[in-house]
Scaffold this motif. Structure first.
Motif, short mmCIF file in Angstrom:
data_model
loop_
_atom_site.label_atom_id
_atom_site.label_comp_id
_atom_site.label_asym_id
_atom_site.label_seq_id
_atom_site.Cartn_x
_atom_site.Cartn_y
_atom_site.Cartn_z
N ILE A 145 22.01 5.60 -25.09
CA ILE A 145 20.72 5.37 -24.44
C ILE A 145 19.65 5.04 -25.48
O ILE A 145 18.84 4.13 -25.28
N VAL A 146 19.67 5.75 -26.60
CA VAL A 146 18.69 5.46 -27.66
C VAL A 146 18.92 4.05 -28.22
O VAL A 146 17.98 3.28 -28.39
N ASN A 147 20.18 3.71 -28.46
CA ASN A 147 20.50 2.37 -28.98
C ASN A 147 20.00 1.30 -28.01
O ASN A 147 19.33 0.34 -28.39
N TRP A 148 20.27 1.50 -26.75
CA TRP A 148 19.87 0.54 -25.70
C TRP A 148 18.35 0.43 -25.64
O TRP A 148 17.80 -0.68 -25.58
N ALA A 149 17.65 1.58 -25.65
CA ALA A 149 16.19 1.55 -25.53
C ALA A 149 15.55 0.85 -26.75
O ALA A 149 14.64 0.03 -26.59
N ARG A 188 23.99 4.50 -34.53
CA ARG A 188 25.16 5.32 -34.18
C ARG A 188 24.94 6.75 -34.63
O ARG A 188 23.95 7.07 -35.29
N GLY A 189 25.89 7.62 -34.31
CA GLY A 189 25.78 9.04 -34.64
C GLY A 189 25.94 9.26 -36.15
O GLY A 189 26.63 8.48 -36.82
N ASP A 190 25.31 10.32 -36.66
CA ASP A 190 25.41 10.53 -38.10
C ASP A 190 26.75 11.12 -38.53
O ASP A 190 26.97 11.38 -39.71
N ASP A 191 27.67 11.31 -37.57
CA ASP A 191 29.04 11.64 -37.97
C ASP A 191 29.68 10.46 -38.69
O ASP A 191 30.69 10.62 -39.37
N LEU A 219 17.58 14.76 -19.27
CA LEU A 219 17.96 15.73 -20.31
C LEU A 219 17.91 15.05 -21.68
O LEU A 219 17.37 15.60 -22.65
N ILE A 220 18.43 13.83 -21.74
CA ILE A 220 18.45 13.10 -23.02
C ILE A 220 17.01 12.79 -23.45
O ILE A 220 16.67 12.87 -24.63
N GLY A 221 16.14 12.51 -22.47
CA GLY A 221 14.72 12.29 -22.79
C GLY A 221 14.12 13.52 -23.46
O GLY A 221 13.42 13.42 -24.48
N SER A 222 14.44 14.70 -22.91
CA SER A 222 13.89 15.92 -23.52
C SER A 222 14.48 16.13 -24.92
O SER A 222 13.83 16.69 -25.79
N ALA A 238 16.65 5.14 -16.47
CA ALA A 238 16.79 4.51 -17.79
C ALA A 238 15.55 3.65 -18.07
O ALA A 238 15.08 3.60 -19.21
N GLN A 239 15.01 2.99 -17.05
CA GLN A 239 13.82 2.15 -17.26
C GLN A 239 12.62 2.99 -17.71
O GLN A 239 11.84 2.56 -18.55
N GLU A 240 12.50 4.18 -17.12
CA GLU A 240 11.38 5.03 -17.52
C GLU A 240 11.58 5.54 -18.95
O GLU A 240 10.64 5.61 -19.73
N PHE A 241 12.83 5.89 -19.26
CA PHE A 241 13.17 6.30 -20.64
C PHE A 241 12.74 5.20 -21.61
O PHE A 241 12.12 5.46 -22.64
N LEU A 242 13.08 3.98 -21.25
CA LEU A 242 12.77 2.81 -22.08
C LEU A 242 11.26 2.70 -22.30
O LEU A 242 10.80 2.46 -23.42
N ARG A 243 10.48 2.92 -21.25
CA ARG A 243 9.01 2.84 -21.38
C ARG A 243 8.47 3.92 -22.30
O ARG A 243 7.53 3.70 -23.04
N ARG A 244 9.10 5.10 -22.25
CA ARG A 244 8.50 6.25 -22.96
C ARG A 244 9.08 6.48 -24.35
O ARG A 244 8.51 7.24 -25.14
N PHE A 245 10.21 5.86 -24.65
CA PHE A 245 10.92 6.19 -25.90
C PHE A 245 10.13 5.76 -27.15
O PHE A 245 9.64 4.64 -27.23
N LYS A 246 10.05 6.68 -28.13
CA LYS A 246 9.45 6.33 -29.43
C LYS A 246 10.36 6.90 -30.52
O LYS A 246 10.56 8.12 -30.59
N LEU A 247 10.84 6.01 -31.37
CA LEU A 247 11.80 6.44 -32.41
C LEU A 247 11.21 7.55 -33.28
O LEU A 247 11.89 8.53 -33.60
N HIS A 248 9.91 7.44 -33.62
CA HIS A 248 9.34 8.44 -34.54
C HIS A 248 9.16 9.81 -33.88
O HIS A 248 8.91 10.79 -34.56
N LYS A 249 9.30 9.88 -32.55
CA LYS A 249 9.20 11.19 -31.88
C LYS A 249 10.56 11.90 -31.81
O LYS A 249 10.65 13.05 -31.37
#
Ligand code: GLU
Length: 317
Positions: free
Chosen positions: A31-35, A207-210, A272-275, A287-298
């Protein structure tokens, strides 16, 4: 010929391994990658990484694609299924063989460990010592003869991760000559990912830090294959259970298919992923709302912890 465009189109990939259904930890990465991609106008390729993994059960590829769409994600190209065409990987091996950078090797893990000078505490991958590397290496690649390894000479490899900053490591000290072609006759993950990213024009890897410690190996392969330019890397912290260990079966069934079967809507998973991405208290969201609200630095830098209460919230009406 004119000048190259000032801002060539950026491309990323969603690259699930269809080894089991996606769980909450994988879902967060996707979801983060997509956003990030949709916010920045990157092209998204969906690539199914079905090589170098346990046998893929029938239907799992379709299920993986279906669950990404159920979450509300979309992509511009694919699905591209790695196992459908191995030609590019063999060609890459031929190019490496021409430069004497690979060699066949059938040694077992215990044979390699016996030759390594000192046991390595806490390292899950056995370092392949240079003493085991043959001095005479074939100049052509024979896919069926054995597994193949890539020659790693001592060198510090550095790259700048968007979240973690400069990362430096020397793969000759950690893994040594690593596997690029498996004994089963398939490209290993490290080779497949590098060849695919180049073929598909990938410029942004999220991707994941693994997988952080794989990056230096992949940079070495890219350079040996003269594949440019190097992509930008963003490694995300992993979701862990309350015991601090990476989310896995021991933490219960956190597969998205499990929650879907129990009637949970995708908005609960995304919420849950948003939180978990710094968007405040638990609240359903598309997912659209996640996209609107997502900020990498947060995004929290530390590991995200999955708690039993999270699951109760997902499943509550
Ligand atoms: N297929 C890998 C995974 O699902 C991702 C590989 C990559 O992003 O390089 O963890």
């Amino acid at each position: 010929m004119g000048d190259p465009p000032a801002n060539p189109i950026q491309t990323t990939r969603l690259a699930p391994s269809p080894t089991g259904a996606l769980h909450l930890g994988n879902a967060r990465t996707f979801i983060v990658n997509w956003a990030l991609a949709r916010q920045s106008g990157w092209r998204i390729v969906l690539r199914i990484e079905d090589l170098d993994s346990p046998r893929v059960k029938p239907g799992v590829i379709e299920q993986t694609i279906d669950i990404l769409a159920w979450l509300g994600l979309d992509w511009d190209e694919g699905p591209i299924i790695q196992s459908e065409d191995l030609a590019a990987y063999s060609q890459a091996m031929e190019r490496l063989a021409e430069r004497s950078l690979v060699f066949p090797c059938d040694l077992t893990r215990s044979e390699i460990e016996a030759a390594a000078s000192a046991p390595q505490q806490g390292v899950h991958e056995t370092r392949f010592p240079p003493s085991l590397r043959p001095t005479h290496r074939p100049e052509s690649f024979e896919p069926r003869s054995s597994g193949w390894r890539f020659v790693v000479d001592p060198a510090d490899i550095a790259f700048e991760d968007r979240l973690l900053g400069i990362q430096t490591s020397d793969p000759s000290q950690t893994v040594g000559d690593f596997v690029v072609w498996t004994k089963r006759g398939e490209p290993a993950y490290q080779l497949a990912v590098v060849v695919d990213d180049a073929l598909q024009g990938v410029t942004q890897i999220v991707r994941g830090d693994d997988l952080l410690d794989s990056t230096a190996r992949q940079i070495l392969l890219r350079r040996a294959l003269q594949l440019a330019p190097e992509p930008t890397y963003t490694h995300l912290s992993m979701v862990v259970g309350e015991d601090g260990r990476r989310l896995a079966k021991r933490h219960g069934d956190t597969r998205l298919t499990h929650y879907r079967t129990l009637g949970a809507p995708p908005e609960k998973i995304v919420g849950l992923i948003g939180s978990w991405c710094g968007m405040g208290p638990l609240a359903s969201m598309s997912a659209q709302e996640f996209l609107r609200r997502f900020k990498l630095h947060k995004m929290p830098q530390e590991q995200v912890v999955f708690r039993p209460g999270d699951e109760q919230w997902i499943l509550a009406n």
